[in-house]
Write an enzyme that holds these catalytic residues in place. Structure first.
Site, short mmCIF file in Angstrom:
data_model
loop_
_atom_site.label_atom_id
_atom_site.label_comp_id
_atom_site.label_asym_id
_atom_site.label_seq_id
_atom_site.Cartn_x
_atom_site.Cartn_y
_atom_site.Cartn_z
N VAL A 22 0.90 -1.19 0.30
CA VAL A 22 0.14 -0.03 -0.05
C VAL A 22 0.72 1.42 0.17
O VAL A 22 0.24 2.42 -0.31
CB VAL A 22 -1.14 0.07 1.28
CG1 VAL A 22 -2.11 -0.98 0.69
CG2 VAL A 22 -0.38 -0.18 2.48
N GLY A 23 2.06 1.17 0.31
CA GLY A 23 3.07 2.10 -0.05
C GLY A 23 3.51 2.66 1.37
O GLY A 23 3.88 3.83 1.57
N LYS A 24 3.74 1.62 2.44
CA LYS A 24 4.13 2.06 3.86
C LYS A 24 5.57 2.76 3.56
O LYS A 24 5.97 3.63 4.44
CB LYS A 24 4.31 1.14 4.68
CG LYS A 24 3.03 0.43 5.25
CD LYS A 24 3.11 -0.86 6.15
CE LYS A 24 4.18 -1.82 5.77
NZ LYS A 24 3.49 -2.81 4.52
N THR A 25 6.47 2.01 3.01
CA THR A 25 7.87 2.56 2.81
C THR A 25 7.92 3.82 2.11
O THR A 25 8.58 4.84 2.64
CB THR A 25 8.60 1.53 2.12
OG1 THR A 25 8.61 -0.01 2.72
CG2 THR A 25 10.12 1.68 2.24
N LYS A 46 13.44 -1.10 10.76
CA LYS A 46 12.45 -2.02 10.06
C LYS A 46 13.08 -3.32 10.60
O LYS A 46 13.90 -3.98 10.50
CB LYS A 46 13.05 -2.28 8.51
CG LYS A 46 12.11 -3.02 7.65
CD LYS A 46 10.70 -2.63 7.11
CE LYS A 46 9.89 -3.80 6.49
NZ LYS A 46 8.64 -3.16 5.82
N GLU A 121 8.96 0.79 10.79
CA GLU A 121 7.95 0.02 9.89
C GLU A 121 7.76 -1.22 10.03
O GLU A 121 8.72 -2.03 10.01
CB GLU A 121 8.68 0.58 8.52
CG GLU A 121 7.42 0.31 7.35
CD GLU A 121 7.99 0.15 5.97
OE1 GLU A 121 8.64 1.15 5.54
OE2 GLU A 121 7.80 -0.76 5.47
N GLY A 124 4.16 -6.06 5.63
CA GLY A 124 2.81 -6.41 5.29
C GLY A 124 1.65 -5.81 6.11
O GLY A 124 1.86 -4.60 6.10
N PRO A 210 3.04 16.19 3.57
CA PRO A 210 2.89 17.37 4.38
C PRO A 210 1.99 17.48 5.33
O PRO A 210 2.39 18.07 6.67
CB PRO A 210 2.84 18.44 3.58
CG PRO A 210 3.10 17.90 2.03
CD PRO A 210 2.93 16.56 2.10
N ALA A 211 0.77 17.02 5.46
CA ALA A 211 -0.46 17.18 6.25
C ALA A 211 0.05 16.09 7.28
O ALA A 211 -0.37 16.60 8.49
CB ALA A 211 -1.67 16.65 5.66
#
Ligand SMILES: C[C@H](N)[C@H](N)CCCCCC(=O)O
Length: 217
Positions: A22-25, A46, A121, A124, A210-211
């Site tokens: 989902v783009g965690k990294t 990690k 992080e 999965g 940024p948020a």
């Protein structure tokens, strides 16, 4: 309460995901980069990583190290890297290597002095096995999570996955910020998902880094 010894960051931020890929990294690395650029002392960890051996892209630890400015081996040590596309403890078992417990992974985590934001992080999704005896959430608890960043995809299916994850986190003491990753403001579904989760469910949600940085200020 953390089981780790030595210096502790002022804040431990754990990046969790509604699932894998989902783009965690990416979110974690951009967050580290932005904080570091603003003069905040950061470090990334990690505790275990796994990947397809044919995947030639930089490993998660390499990408996070790019964001935090550390040696990738400080982010994830060699003995916790597994070249099998399975959950890390499953990959360890498949390779005939020792399968750590949650306490062992948390106990291995060391931080430099003076870190303001320590980012951990997980691998999965939220309930993916992180160790022989626990999930990513169990690991988050063991490392002393102060704030969870739950990375989700912005598109179809995210209402269900975010709600399932937040239900699983309901008993935890830390606040959780949801990041709708790959959010496209021109996409009507993305906007509807954002509004539905925020307005109906009261989810603390952001759609860009940024948020997210502003939440950490
Ligand atoms: C190989 C992959 N990219 C990740 N590192 C590991 C994902 C494990 C997911 C396990 C699961 O929940 O079924």
């Amino acid at each position: 309460m953390s089981t780790t010894g030595g210096p502790r960051p002022d804040r431990v931020v754990v990046v969790l995901g509604t699932g894998t890929e989902v783009g965690k990294t990416w979110v974690g690395a951009r967050l580290l980069e932005a904080l570091r650029g603003a003069g905040v002392a950061v470090a990334a960890r990690k505790p275990g990583q796994s990947a397809d051996p044919d995947d030639t892209s930089p490993s998660d630890a390499d990408v996070l190290a790019g964001g935090s400015g550390e040696d990738p081996l400080a982010v994830c040590p060699a003995h916790r890297r597994y070249e099998v596309a399975m959950a890390p403890p499953m990959a360890a078992a498949a390779l005939g290597r020792p399968v750590p417990s949650v306490a062992e992974l948390a106990g291995e985590l060391t931080w430099p002095e003076g870190v303001a934001v320590g980012l951990v992080e997980t691998a999965g999704g939220l309930l993916s096995p992180a160790a022989d005896d626990g999930t990513a959430v169990d690991l988050a608890r063991a490392v002393g999570c102060d704030l969870a960043v739950l990375v989700a995809d912005a598109g179809l299916g995210t209402l269900n996955s975010v709600r399932l994850c937040l239900a699983a986190l309901a008993g935890e003491t830390w606040p959780t910020v949801v990041v709708l990753n790959r959010f496209d403001p021109d996409d009507a579904l993305h906007r509807a998902n954002r509004d539905w989760l925020a307005a109906r469910d009261g989810v603390d949600l952001v759609t860009d880094v940024p948020a997210l940085v502003a939440r950490l200020r």
